[in-house]
Design a protein around this motif. Structure first.
Motif, PDB file in Angstrom:
ATOM      1  N   SER A 295       0.869  -1.346  -0.005  1.00 52.31           N
ATOM      2  CA  SER A 295       0.040   0.140   0.009  1.00 52.31           C
ATOM      3  C   SER A 295       0.834   1.373  -0.196  1.00 52.31           C
ATOM      4  O   SER A 295       0.409   2.295  -0.291  1.00 52.31           O
ATOM      5  CB  SER A 295      -0.942   0.021   1.326  1.00 52.31           C
ATOM      6  OG  SER A 295      -0.176   0.288   2.382  1.00 52.31           O
ATOM      7  N   LEU A 296       2.024   1.034   0.036  1.00 50.71           N
ATOM      8  CA  LEU A 296       3.030   2.206   0.234  1.00 50.71           C
ATOM      9  C   LEU A 296       3.764   2.464  -1.250  1.00 50.71           C
ATOM     10  O   LEU A 296       4.253   3.330  -1.240  1.00 50.71           O
ATOM     11  CB  LEU A 296       4.300   1.897   1.161  1.00 50.71           C
ATOM     12  CG  LEU A 296       4.003   1.810   2.490  1.00 50.71           C
ATOM     13  CD1 LEU A 296       4.962   1.427   3.272  1.00 50.71           C
ATOM     14  CD2 LEU A 296       3.103   2.853   3.180  1.00 50.71           C
ATOM     15  N   ARG A 297       3.309   1.732  -2.133  1.00 43.54           N
ATOM     16  CA  ARG A 297       3.784   2.112  -3.358  1.00 43.54           C
ATOM     17  C   ARG A 297       3.435   3.689  -3.984  1.00 43.54           C
ATOM     18  O   ARG A 297       2.347   4.058  -3.880  1.00 43.54           O
ATOM     19  CB  ARG A 297       3.193   1.082  -4.476  1.00 43.54           C
ATOM     20  CG  ARG A 297       3.761   1.349  -6.014  1.00 43.54           C
ATOM     21  CD  ARG A 297       3.252   0.039  -6.950  1.00 43.54           C
ATOM     22  NE  ARG A 297       3.523  -1.240  -6.437  1.00 43.54           N
ATOM     23  CZ  ARG A 297       4.752  -1.799  -6.492  1.00 43.54           C
ATOM     24  NH1 ARG A 297       5.572  -0.972  -7.219  1.00 43.54           N
ATOM     25  NH2 ARG A 297       4.964  -2.982  -6.237  1.00 43.54           N
ATOM     26  N   GLY A 298       4.490   4.212  -4.545  1.00 44.08           N
ATOM     27  CA  GLY A 298       4.477   5.659  -4.894  1.00 44.08           C
ATOM     28  C   GLY A 298       4.291   6.661  -3.890  1.00 44.08           C
ATOM     29  O   GLY A 298       4.538   7.839  -4.307  1.00 44.08           O
ATOM     30  N   LEU A 299       4.657   6.288  -2.582  1.00 41.07           N
ATOM     31  CA  LEU A 299       4.688   7.291  -1.422  1.00 41.07           C
ATOM     32  C   LEU A 299       6.274   7.694  -1.229  1.00 41.07           C
ATOM     33  O   LEU A 299       6.961   6.936  -1.319  1.00 41.07           O
ATOM     34  CB  LEU A 299       3.906   6.700  -0.429  1.00 41.07           C
ATOM     35  CG  LEU A 299       2.659   6.551  -0.313  1.00 41.07           C
ATOM     36  CD1 LEU A 299       1.993   5.578   0.847  1.00 41.07           C
ATOM     37  CD2 LEU A 299       1.825   7.636  -0.768  1.00 41.07           C
ATOM     38  N   TYR A 342      12.531  -0.868  -4.616  1.00 37.26           N
ATOM     39  CA  TYR A 342      12.186  -1.051  -5.866  1.00 37.26           C
ATOM     40  C   TYR A 342      10.904  -2.169  -5.605  1.00 37.26           C
ATOM     41  O   TYR A 342       9.981  -2.310  -6.410  1.00 37.26           O
ATOM     42  CB  TYR A 342      13.241  -1.643  -6.559  1.00 37.26           C
ATOM     43  CG  TYR A 342      13.082  -2.097  -8.007  1.00 37.26           C
ATOM     44  CD1 TYR A 342      12.834  -1.315  -9.181  1.00 37.26           C
ATOM     45  CD2 TYR A 342      12.576  -3.668  -8.185  1.00 37.26           C
ATOM     46  CE1 TYR A 342      12.307  -1.731 -10.346  1.00 37.26           C
ATOM     47  CE2 TYR A 342      12.429  -4.090  -9.574  1.00 37.26           C
ATOM     48  CZ  TYR A 342      12.177  -3.021 -10.406  1.00 37.26           C
ATOM     49  OH  TYR A 342      11.820  -3.670 -11.720  1.00 37.26           O
ATOM     50  N   ALA A 343      11.206  -3.072  -4.666  1.00 41.56           N
ATOM     51  CA  ALA A 343      10.241  -4.125  -4.544  1.00 41.56           C
ATOM     52  C   ALA A 343       8.946  -3.757  -4.133  1.00 41.56           C
ATOM     53  O   ALA A 343       7.992  -4.204  -4.470  1.00 41.56           O
ATOM     54  CB  ALA A 343      11.029  -5.320  -3.394  1.00 41.56           C
ATOM     55  N   LEU A 344       9.002  -2.760  -3.156  1.00 43.42           N
ATOM     56  CA  LEU A 344       7.833  -2.051  -2.703  1.00 43.42           C
ATOM     57  C   LEU A 344       7.394  -0.863  -3.335  1.00 43.42           C
ATOM     58  O   LEU A 344       6.220  -0.273  -3.034  1.00 43.42           O
ATOM     59  CB  LEU A 344       7.759  -1.725  -1.221  1.00 43.42           C
ATOM     60  CG  LEU A 344       8.282  -2.906  -0.115  1.00 43.42           C
ATOM     61  CD1 LEU A 344       8.563  -2.472   1.128  1.00 43.42           C
ATOM     62  CD2 LEU A 344       7.459  -4.022  -0.270  1.00 43.42           C
ATOM     63  N   GLY A 345       8.048  -0.431  -4.365  1.00 49.64           N
ATOM     64  CA  GLY A 345       7.591   0.783  -5.013  1.00 49.64           C
ATOM     65  C   GLY A 345       7.796   2.134  -4.392  1.00 49.64           C
ATOM     66  O   GLY A 345       6.898   3.080  -4.499  1.00 49.64           O
ATOM     67  N   LEU A 346       8.748   2.157  -3.377  1.00 56.94           N
ATOM     68  CA  LEU A 346       8.806   3.443  -2.448  1.00 56.94           C
ATOM     69  C   LEU A 346       9.675   4.585  -3.337  1.00 56.94           C
ATOM     70  O   LEU A 346      10.466   4.177  -4.004  1.00 56.94           O
ATOM     71  CB  LEU A 346       9.601   3.135  -1.381  1.00 56.94           C
ATOM     72  CG  LEU A 346       9.066   1.797  -0.633  1.00 56.94           C
ATOM     73  CD1 LEU A 346       9.829   1.636   0.624  1.00 56.94           C
ATOM     74  CD2 LEU A 346       7.527   1.715  -0.086  1.00 56.94           C
ATOM     75  N   GLU A 347       9.130   5.718  -3.144  1.00 55.66           N
ATOM     76  CA  GLU A 347       9.711   6.963  -3.700  1.00 55.66           C
ATOM     77  C   GLU A 347      10.447   7.820  -2.941  1.00 55.66           C
ATOM     78  O   GLU A 347      10.750   9.089  -3.183  1.00 55.66           O
ATOM     79  CB  GLU A 347       8.713   7.720  -4.656  1.00 55.66           C
ATOM     80  CG  GLU A 347       8.284   6.792  -5.716  1.00 55.66           C
ATOM     81  CD  GLU A 347       7.131   7.256  -6.577  1.00 55.66           C
ATOM     82  OE1 GLU A 347       6.937   8.418  -6.426  1.00 55.66           O
ATOM     83  OE2 GLU A 347       6.649   6.756  -7.208  1.00 55.66           O
ATOM     84  N   GLY A 348      10.866   7.541  -1.519  1.00 54.14           N
ATOM     85  CA  GLY A 348      11.604   8.411  -0.607  1.00 54.14           C
ATOM     86  C   GLY A 348      12.904   7.881  -0.760  1.00 54.14           C
ATOM     87  O   GLY A 348      13.381   7.424  -1.724  1.00 54.14           O
ATOM     88  N   PRO A 349      13.851   8.570  -0.073  1.00 51.98           N
ATOM     89  CA  PRO A 349      15.584   8.331  -0.077  1.00 51.98           C
ATOM     90  C   PRO A 349      15.450   6.922  -0.029  1.00 51.98           C
ATOM     91  O   PRO A 349      14.823   6.305   0.896  1.00 51.98           O
ATOM     92  CB  PRO A 349      15.826   9.195   1.177  1.00 51.98           C
ATOM     93  CG  PRO A 349      14.834  10.239   1.456  1.00 51.98           C
ATOM     94  CD  PRO A 349      13.495   9.471   1.088  1.00 51.98           C
TER      95      PRO A 349
END
Length: 375
Positions: A295-299, A342-349
């Motif tokens: 659910s964190l993808r793109g955050l 990458y695996a979770l789609g995270l966009e922070g540092p």
């Protein structure tokens, strides 16, 4: 003071008494396999040896010795406080600094206090764990304050320590705090965004969760065990050759649900187990916090990972397996944090830290800074 007398005095302060050469040689000749013979004052030596890191070794060798200095209340009647109280802010700091400088010079064996550079770190001046405790004791007696044995590590120079002692003796005032320090002081946080909401871990002894770790510690479980049978290791068996037959091994390190993270079996094989375990514990940490990982993808969620040492490529090569196409990402320590992002789609540092033994602490520190900065 002659050089040899200075060395003897320094050793005595640390709890080591030089032996008569004849006695030492006789003892060495009588004890087979002995490398060192020394007359030790355990009450002085152990507190210094355990000043930074406790060790159960000394509990066996000299029971109770480590508590003699550490738990002693400082002597002195606070005379220094009375003397400093009559001075202005600048003069007070200068006088206290000279006192600290003088005690440091005395412990290090300098005849003149001017030999100690007030801005130089205690480590660079030559302090070790033994002299650190001796220095702490001298200042505790001088100031009538209860001071930690890690004093020279917490406040690593005469200047830094002076400011800390000044605050403990009189409280922080604008006159006492140097302008450079006051200008960079952080305001007290009223709504700190840094909280721990979930955890995951793997440790020897069958620990696969924080609850497992707590039980292991609370029950005093020995986490050492035999070599695991799921690694394909061709280890030396019980043949009397002297090789170690037990160790601290993480169970299930060879188990990995590659499909859960969208990773092919071939790529999973090329991945350092550190990457696999990190993915698993991150997933479990989020689930433990009641957060659906995907659910964190793109955050703007950051990942800060500490690492130290990668030897998997050599092991993979020895096993005759090929990591072609994935060897670079699978064996690089710098990829650790990016792998999770990458695996979770995270966009922070995404930051991987390698500062040897302090890697995890530095990573946590940087993560907290990132949160407070709104990254």
């Amino acid at each position: 003071m002659a050089a040899d007398e200075g060395v003897r005095a320094r050793l005595a302060r640390g709890g080591l008494t030089p032996l008569d050469p004849g006695v030492a040689v006789d003892v060495l000749g009588a004890v087979s396999g002995c490398e060192t013979v020394v007359d030790v004052d355990w009450g002085r030596f152990v507190p210094g040896a355990t000043a930074v890191r406790a060790s159960r070794l000394w509990d066996e060798i000299a029971p109770g010795a480590g508590m003699a200095v550490e738990r002693a209340e400082p002597a002195g009647d606070g005379g220094l406080h009375k003397r400093l109280a009559g001075l202005s802010g600048a003069a007070r700091r200068s006088s206290l600094m000279e006192t600290v400088r003088g005690r440091a010079a005395s412990v290090l064996g300098f005849t003149e206090a001017t030999a100690v550079d007030v801005s130089k770190s205690f480590r660079d001046l030559g302090f070790d764990s033994l002299t650190a405790v001796e220095f702490r004791n001298a200042l505790a007696a001088e100031t009538a304050l209860t001071l930690p044995s890690t004093l020279v590590y917490d406040y690593p120079s005469v200047e830094a320590l002076t400011d800390e002692l000044l605050t403990r003796l009189f409280g922080a005032t604008e006159d006492d705090v140097p302008a450079a320090v006051a200008a960079t002081a952080s305001p007290a946080a009223t709504d700190d965004p840094v909280v721990v909401v979930g955890m995951g871990c793997r440790f020897p002894g069958g620990v696969a969760s924080p609850e497992d770790l707590w039980r292991l510690l609370a029950d005093g479980v020995d986490a050492m065990g035999g070599f695991p049978a799921d690694r394909g290791w061709d280890y030396i068996r019980d043949t009397g050759d002297g090789y170690a037959r037990v160790g601290g091994f993480v169970e299930g390190a060879a188990d990995f649900d590659a499909g859960l993270f969208g990773i092919s079996p071939r790529e999973a094989l090329a991945m350092d187990p550190q990457q696999r375990l990190l993915l698993e514990v991150v997933w479990e940490s989020l689930e433990g916090a009641g957060i659906a990982p995907l659910s964190l993808r793109g955050l703007p969620v950051g990942v800060f990972a500490g690492t130290n040492g990668q030897d998997y490529p050599a092991l993979l090569a020895l096993a005759g397996e090929s990591g072609d196409g994935y060897a670079g990402t699978g064996s690089s320590g710098s990829v650790l944090s990016g792998r999770v992002s990458y695996a979770l789609g995270l966009e922070g540092p995404a930051v991987t830290v390698d500062t040897a033994c302090s890697s995890s602490l530095v990573a946590m520190h940087m993560a907290a800074q990132s949160l407070r900065a709104g990254e």
